[in-house]
Motif scaffolding. Structure first.
Motif, PDB file in Angstrom:
ATOM      1  N   LEU A   1       4.826  -3.477 -97.413  1.00  0.00           N
ATOM      2  CA  LEU A   1       5.213  -3.986 -96.016  1.00  0.00           C
ATOM      3  C   LEU A   1       6.653  -3.809 -95.587  1.00  0.00           C
ATOM      4  O   LEU A   1       7.098  -4.149 -94.617  1.00  0.00           O
ATOM      5  N   GLU A   2       7.586  -3.214 -96.516  1.00  0.00           N
ATOM      6  CA  GLU A   2       8.916  -3.155 -96.110  1.00  0.00           C
ATOM      7  C   GLU A   2       9.706  -4.471 -96.013  1.00  0.00           C
ATOM      8  O   GLU A   2      10.378  -4.528 -94.915  1.00  0.00           O
ATOM      9  N   VAL A   3       9.419  -5.408 -96.726  1.00  0.00           N
ATOM     10  CA  VAL A   3       9.988  -6.685 -96.703  1.00  0.00           C
ATOM     11  C   VAL A   3      10.529  -7.248 -97.966  1.00  0.00           C
ATOM     12  O   VAL A   3      10.233  -6.748 -98.822  1.00  0.00           O
ATOM     13  N   SER A   4      11.224  -8.067 -97.917  1.00  0.00           N
ATOM     14  CA  SER A   4      12.097  -8.510 -99.153  1.00  0.00           C
ATOM     15  C   SER A   4      11.828  -9.643 -99.708  1.00  0.00           C
ATOM     16  O   SER A   4      12.101  -9.861-100.954  1.00  0.00           O
ATOM     17  N   SER A   5      10.829 -10.420 -99.293  1.00  0.00           N
ATOM     18  CA  SER A   5      10.199 -11.852 -99.938  1.00  0.00           C
ATOM     19  C   SER A   5       9.011 -12.067 -99.468  1.00  0.00           C
ATOM     20  O   SER A   5       8.251 -11.438 -98.609  1.00  0.00           O
ATOM     21  N   GLN A   6       8.338 -12.936-100.284  1.00  0.00           N
ATOM     22  CA  GLN A   6       6.958 -13.395 -99.887  1.00  0.00           C
ATOM     23  C   GLN A   6       6.885 -14.101 -98.701  1.00  0.00           C
ATOM     24  O   GLN A   6       5.923 -14.055 -97.940  1.00  0.00           O
ATOM     25  N   LEU A   7       7.925 -14.968 -98.317  1.00  0.00           N
ATOM     26  CA  LEU A   7       7.969 -15.377 -96.879  1.00  0.00           C
ATOM     27  C   LEU A   7       7.841 -14.525 -95.871  1.00  0.00           C
ATOM     28  O   LEU A   7       7.292 -14.758 -94.923  1.00  0.00           O
ATOM     29  N   ALA A   8       8.773 -13.432 -95.931  1.00  0.00           N
ATOM     30  CA  ALA A   8       8.639 -12.320 -94.804  1.00  0.00           C
ATOM     31  C   ALA A   8       7.307 -11.903 -94.597  1.00  0.00           C
ATOM     32  O   ALA A   8       6.856 -11.429 -93.913  1.00  0.00           O
ATOM     33  N   ALA A   9       6.384 -11.578 -95.770  1.00  0.00           N
ATOM     34  CA  ALA A   9       5.369 -10.825 -96.123  1.00  0.00           C
ATOM     35  C   ALA A   9       4.323 -11.787 -95.394  1.00  0.00           C
ATOM     36  O   ALA A   9       3.451 -11.148 -94.543  1.00  0.00           O
ATOM     37  N   VAL A  10       4.225 -13.218 -95.545  1.00  0.00           N
ATOM     38  CA  VAL A  10       3.434 -14.081 -94.936  1.00  0.00           C
ATOM     39  C   VAL A  10       3.611 -14.195 -93.467  1.00  0.00           C
ATOM     40  O   VAL A  10       3.118 -14.046 -92.377  1.00  0.00           O
ATOM     41  N   GLY A  11       4.827 -14.090 -92.769  1.00  0.00           N
ATOM     42  CA  GLY A  11       5.545 -14.057 -91.295  1.00  0.00           C
ATOM     43  C   GLY A  11       4.966 -12.991 -90.917  1.00  0.00           C
ATOM     44  O   GLY A  11       4.485 -12.886 -89.771  1.00  0.00           O
ATOM     45  N   LEU A  12       5.032 -11.653 -91.447  1.00  0.00           N
ATOM     46  CA  LEU A  12       4.564 -10.431 -90.830  1.00  0.00           C
ATOM     47  C   LEU A  12       2.973 -10.572 -90.599  1.00  0.00           C
ATOM     48  O   LEU A  12       2.605 -10.191 -89.543  1.00  0.00           O
ATOM     49  N   ALA A  13       2.270 -11.120 -91.417  1.00  0.00           N
ATOM     50  CA  ALA A  13       0.679 -11.150 -91.524  1.00  0.00           C
ATOM     51  C   ALA A  13       0.613 -12.416 -90.242  1.00  0.00           C
ATOM     52  O   ALA A  13      -0.448 -11.930 -89.508  1.00  0.00           O
ATOM     53  N   TYR A  14       1.240 -13.317 -90.141  1.00  0.00           N
ATOM     54  CA  TYR A  14       1.063 -14.165 -89.093  1.00  0.00           C
ATOM     55  C   TYR A  14       1.495 -13.702 -87.837  1.00  0.00           C
ATOM     56  O   TYR A  14       0.513 -13.739 -86.622  1.00  0.00           O
ATOM     57  N   HIS A  15       2.514 -12.835 -87.591  1.00  0.00           N
ATOM     58  CA  HIS A  15       3.014 -12.215 -86.270  1.00  0.00           C
ATOM     59  C   HIS A  15       1.815 -11.322 -85.862  1.00  0.00           C
ATOM     60  O   HIS A  15       1.680 -11.267 -84.505  1.00  0.00           O
ATOM     61  N   VAL A  16       1.092 -10.596 -86.466  1.00  0.00           N
ATOM     62  CA  VAL A  16       0.059  -9.661 -86.109  1.00  0.00           C
ATOM     63  C   VAL A  16      -1.310 -10.261 -86.223  1.00  0.00           C
ATOM     64  O   VAL A  16      -2.257  -9.508 -85.659  1.00  0.00           O
ATOM     65  N   GLY A  17      -1.268 -11.534 -86.418  1.00  0.00           N
ATOM     66  CA  GLY A  17      -2.748 -12.280 -86.597  1.00  0.00           C
ATOM     67  C   GLY A  17      -3.775 -11.728 -87.504  1.00  0.00           C
ATOM     68  O   GLY A  17      -4.701 -11.650 -87.589  1.00  0.00           O
ATOM     69  N   TRP A  18      -2.954 -11.225 -88.590  1.00  0.00           N
ATOM     70  CA  TRP A  18      -3.856 -10.646 -89.822  1.00  0.00           C
ATOM     71  C   TRP A  18      -4.663 -11.592 -90.532  1.00  0.00           C
ATOM     72  O   TRP A  18      -4.133 -12.586 -90.774  1.00  0.00           O
ATOM     73  N   SER A  19      -5.859 -11.236 -91.102  1.00  0.00           N
ATOM     74  CA  SER A  19      -6.523 -11.977 -91.799  1.00  0.00           C
ATOM     75  C   SER A  19      -7.382 -11.343 -92.999  1.00  0.00           C
ATOM     76  O   SER A  19      -8.010 -10.119 -92.163  1.00  0.00           O
ATOM     77  N   PHE A  20      -7.732 -11.754 -94.177  1.00  0.00           N
ATOM     78  CA  PHE A  20      -8.342 -10.960 -94.852  1.00  0.00           C
ATOM     79  C   PHE A  20      -9.992 -11.120 -94.769  1.00  0.00           C
ATOM     80  O   PHE A  20     -10.359 -12.514 -94.789  1.00  0.00           O
ATOM     81  N   PRO A  21     -10.908 -10.131 -94.418  1.00  0.00           N
ATOM     82  CA  PRO A  21     -12.128 -10.490 -94.062  1.00  0.00           C
ATOM     83  C   PRO A  21     -12.680 -10.912 -95.386  1.00  0.00           C
ATOM     84  O   PRO A  21     -12.793 -10.733 -96.480  1.00  0.00           O
ATOM     85  N   GLN A  22     -13.553 -12.042 -95.067  1.00  0.00           N
ATOM     86  CA  GLN A  22     -14.524 -12.753 -96.106  1.00  0.00           C
ATOM     87  C   GLN A  22     -15.740 -12.017 -96.416  1.00  0.00           C
ATOM     88  O   GLN A  22     -16.264 -11.860 -95.421  1.00  0.00           O
ATOM     89  N   ASP A  23     -16.291 -11.724 -97.477  1.00  0.00           N
ATOM     90  CA  ASP A  23     -17.395 -11.205 -97.782  1.00  0.00           C
ATOM     91  C   ASP A  23     -18.530 -12.199 -97.586  1.00  0.00           C
ATOM     92  O   ASP A  23     -18.352 -13.298 -97.957  1.00  0.00           O
TER      93      ASP A  23
END
Length: 229
Positions: free
Chosen positions: A207-229
């Motif tokens: 993801l080219e980020v430096s922290s877990q917080l930044a990774a979570v922020g990136l996911a929120y920023h684009v509205g990402w969610s993991f599809p549930q089976d």
């Protein structure tokens, strides 16, 4: 200034889920002589499609539209169909996101006004639209459209990075988004914490980020969610 009799022929619809703010708009515009209508937003059932049908059936010349319509979601989805029907859409929002304003203009809104501005700014916009005058500076419009374009590019790049993740890495990211710790993720997957830390490092690298917080922020920023089976 247009005469009161002329204004009475201009129908203004208010699509707004904040009652007090809608009341203020209704009263102010009615006092100026406009034919003001309020669109009742359904509490339990209904949809944006139903709201759109109600608005179009009223044949308004101007619609004052809030972007955040509570349970009904994003009001910007109404802009395109209304603009195509020849309605002048003025977005009235509390959102400070200027890139989002740019998207509204791209969809066909004539102007975006914030609720933090004096009420007279909205009244002035309605007056100018009712008289057939422009309501937005070309330079400001182009700037907002450019902000939307840049943000869209950034989000696309972020989504492409998220696509690099393996299924297991996406699962781990989904846990991080839900606020789970490395220990909790390890216990859930019946693996060691060292394994999860390795997976987290791989996520950050892709993801080219430096922290877990930044990774979570990136996911929120684009509205990402993991599809549930």
């Amino acid at each position: 200034m247009a005469a009161s009799g002329t204004r009475s022929a201009v129908r203004v619809l208010i699509v707004e889920d904040h009652t007090l703010f809608a009341d203020s708009l209704d009263l102010s515009l009615s006092m100026e002589g406009y034919d003001v209508r309020r669109v009742a937003l359904p509490d339990d059932h209904g949809s944006l499609a139903a709201v759109l049908s109600t608005v179009l059936a009223a044949h308004p010349r101007i619609v004052l539209l809030d972007l955040d319509l509570g349970r009904l979601g994003d009001g910007s989805r109404l802009i395109g169909p209304l603009a195509k029907a020849g309605v002048n859409v003025v977005v009235v929002t509390s959102s400070p996101d200027r890139a989002r304003w740019g998207e509204c203009l791209r969809l066909g809104a004539r102007k975006v006004v914030t609720k933090a501005q004096p009420l007279n700014e909205i009244l002035s916009t309605v007056r100018r639209l009712s008289q057939g005058f422009p309501v937005m500076d070309v330079a400001e419009r182009e700037q907002l459209l450019q902000l939307w374009h840049e943000q869209r590019g950034e989000k696309q790049e972020a989504r492409e990075r998220l696509e690099r993740l393996t299924r297991r890495e996406r699962e781990v990211l989904a846990f991080l988004v839900r606020g789970k710790t490395v220990r909790e993720i390890a216990a859930h997957g019946v693996v060691s914490e060292a394994t999860v830390r390795t997976q987290v490092k791989a996520i950050l690298a892709k993801l080219e980020v430096s922290s877990q917080l930044a990774a979570v922020g990136l996911a929120y920023h684009v509205g990402w969610s993991f599809p549930q089976d």
